[in-house]
Design a protein around this motif. Structure first.
Motif, PDB file in Angstrom:
ATOM      1  N   ILE A 180       0.855  -1.185   0.000  1.00 65.08           N
ATOM      2  CA  ILE A 180       0.000   0.000   0.000  1.00 65.08           C
ATOM      3  C   ILE A 180       0.894   1.238   0.000  1.00 65.08           C
ATOM      4  O   ILE A 180       1.793   1.358   0.829  1.00 65.08           O
ATOM      5  CB  ILE A 180      -0.913   0.013   1.235  1.00 65.08           C
ATOM      6  CG1 ILE A 180      -1.705  -1.292   1.329  1.00 65.08           C
ATOM      7  CG2 ILE A 180      -1.847   1.215   1.204  1.00 65.08           C
ATOM      8  CD1 ILE A 180      -2.488  -1.436   2.626  1.00 65.08           C
TER       9      ILE A 180
ATOM     10  N   TYR B  64      -6.732  -0.093   0.854  1.00 62.32           N
ATOM     11  CA  TYR B  64      -6.030   1.194   0.931  1.00 62.32           C
ATOM     12  C   TYR B  64      -6.342   1.938   2.229  1.00 62.32           C
ATOM     13  O   TYR B  64      -5.572   2.791   2.661  1.00 62.32           O
ATOM     14  CB  TYR B  64      -6.407   2.061  -0.271  1.00 62.32           C
ATOM     15  CG  TYR B  64      -5.622   3.351  -0.367  1.00 62.32           C
ATOM     16  CD1 TYR B  64      -4.272   3.332  -0.705  1.00 62.32           C
ATOM     17  CD2 TYR B  64      -6.230   4.577  -0.100  1.00 62.32           C
ATOM     18  CE1 TYR B  64      -3.548   4.509  -0.797  1.00 62.32           C
ATOM     19  CE2 TYR B  64      -5.507   5.752  -0.190  1.00 62.32           C
ATOM     20  CZ  TYR B  64      -4.175   5.711  -0.535  1.00 62.32           C
ATOM     21  OH  TYR B  64      -3.450   6.873  -0.608  1.00 62.32           O
TER      22      TYR B  64
ATOM     23  N   ARG C 154      -3.686   2.346   5.081  1.00 64.77           N
ATOM     24  CA  ARG C 154      -2.475   3.136   4.891  1.00 64.77           C
ATOM     25  C   ARG C 154      -2.124   3.958   6.128  1.00 64.77           C
ATOM     26  O   ARG C 154      -0.973   4.371   6.303  1.00 64.77           O
ATOM     27  CB  ARG C 154      -2.639   4.074   3.679  1.00 64.77           C
ATOM     28  CG  ARG C 154      -1.337   4.700   3.216  1.00 64.77           C
ATOM     29  CD  ARG C 154      -1.544   5.522   1.973  1.00 64.77           C
ATOM     30  NE  ARG C 154      -2.322   6.719   2.236  1.00 64.77           N
ATOM     31  CZ  ARG C 154      -1.802   7.869   2.665  1.00 64.77           C
ATOM     32  NH1 ARG C 154      -0.511   7.950   2.898  1.00 64.77           N
ATOM     33  NH2 ARG C 154      -2.566   8.920   2.879  1.00 64.77           N
TER      34      ARG C 154
END
Length: 301
Positions: free
Chosen positions: A194, A245, A248
């Motif tokens: 990521i 995602y 992150r």
């Protein structure tokens, strides 16, 4: 009595067998735990080596031990051993995050030259070799950090502060190398990686594709506009898992644990290797805390 920032008894039990033993032909070494606590005090406070309190032993001994273990790779081996132990029992989750942070270089960190440079040569190449770059605010350094899915540091790579993230991407990926607990080659490829919009490019995506790593990086706005402008010749948009995602933030949290160490948040060392040794020592502490937490949870009924 264990003071703030020092190794606890449980943490010391985990790393006590790992440091090298003293040569039997020479003078006995001062207690490793005392010296390591002195090194941790200096990294945490950002004070000069000469300011280390007497309770940690001679300040010259602390510096020499730190320098020697940097040269023989002891600091990296301590961190690696903690990672290998967790990976051998299946605790390491191989969804990796990558990000960078920039730190201002102290005036004492400037001026280091490469070996063999002459007084008449420009010092730009030597600064670049020591991971220092000239930015708007002065000399700066970057740290590219890769964490696993729990937010624990796996690999770190220094770079000049004026180098964009995607340029140092391959070097940061190459720094990820975890030996197996048993036979087999070291693991160098996470399942997914990521990254934010500073990393994606054709070159970085090709690098991940060659390694068999799934890229979870959104497309930059400029590249989206350029692709749409080209129409059918622009190709399809790169795939990105929006749910993955969302993790992150873990690498940002890891930076939040590392940056309170003042010798890391502000680069105080001239040599990139010495600075990386301090960062590696800093990265060791979250692993020790995680190990203590795991032991506590196992003991609770």
């Amino acid at each position: 009595m264990v003071r703030r920032g020092e190794l606890t008894d449980k943490a010391w039990q985990r790393i006590e067998p790992l440091p090298p033993a003293a040569d039997s032909r020479g003078r006995p070494w001062r207690d490793h735990r005392q010296i390591i606590n002195g090194i941790l005090w200096r990294l945490r406070t950002g004070a000069p080596w000469r300011a280390i309190p007497e309770r940690y032993g001679p300040r010259q001994t602390c510096y020499e031990r730190f320098k020697r273990w940097d040269a023989d790779g002891t600091w990296a081996r301590l961190l690696q051993e903690m990672q290998v132990k967790d990976d051998s029992v299946g605790h390491v989750e191989w969804t990796a995050d990558i990000d960078s942070t920039i730190s201002r270089a102290h005036q004492h960190a400037a001026g280091a030259r490469k070996r063999g440079t002459t007084a008449g040569r420009s010092i730009r190449s030597s600064r670049k070799g020591q991971a220092l770059g000239r930015s708007r605010g002065g000399l700066t350094a970057k740290l590219h950090l890769i964490t696993e899915a729990r937010g624990l540091p796996m690999a770190v790579q220094p770079a000049p502060g004026n180098v964009v993230d995607r340029t140092a991407f391959e070097a940061a990926i190459a720094a990820l190398r975890l030996p197996r607990g048993g036979p087999g080659r070291p693991r160098t490829r996470p399942d997914r990686l990521i990254g934010d919009k500073g990393y994606p490019s054709k070159k970085t995506r090709s690098c991940l594709r060659r390694r068999g790593i799934q890229a979870v990086t959104p497309e930059h706005r400029n590249r989206t506009t350029d692709r749409r402008r080209k129409g059918s010749r622009g190709g399809r948009p790169p795939a990105s898992d929006s749910e993955t995602y969302k993790q992150r933030n873990l690498v940002g949290r890891c930076f939040g644990k590392l940056e309170p160490w003042r010798a890391i948040a502000t680069r105080l060392d001239k040599l990139a290797g010495r600075y990386l040794a301090g960062v590696t020592t800093d990265c060791l502490m979250p692993w020790l805390r995680q190990a203590e937490l795991s032991d506590t949870l196992q003991q609770d009924p």
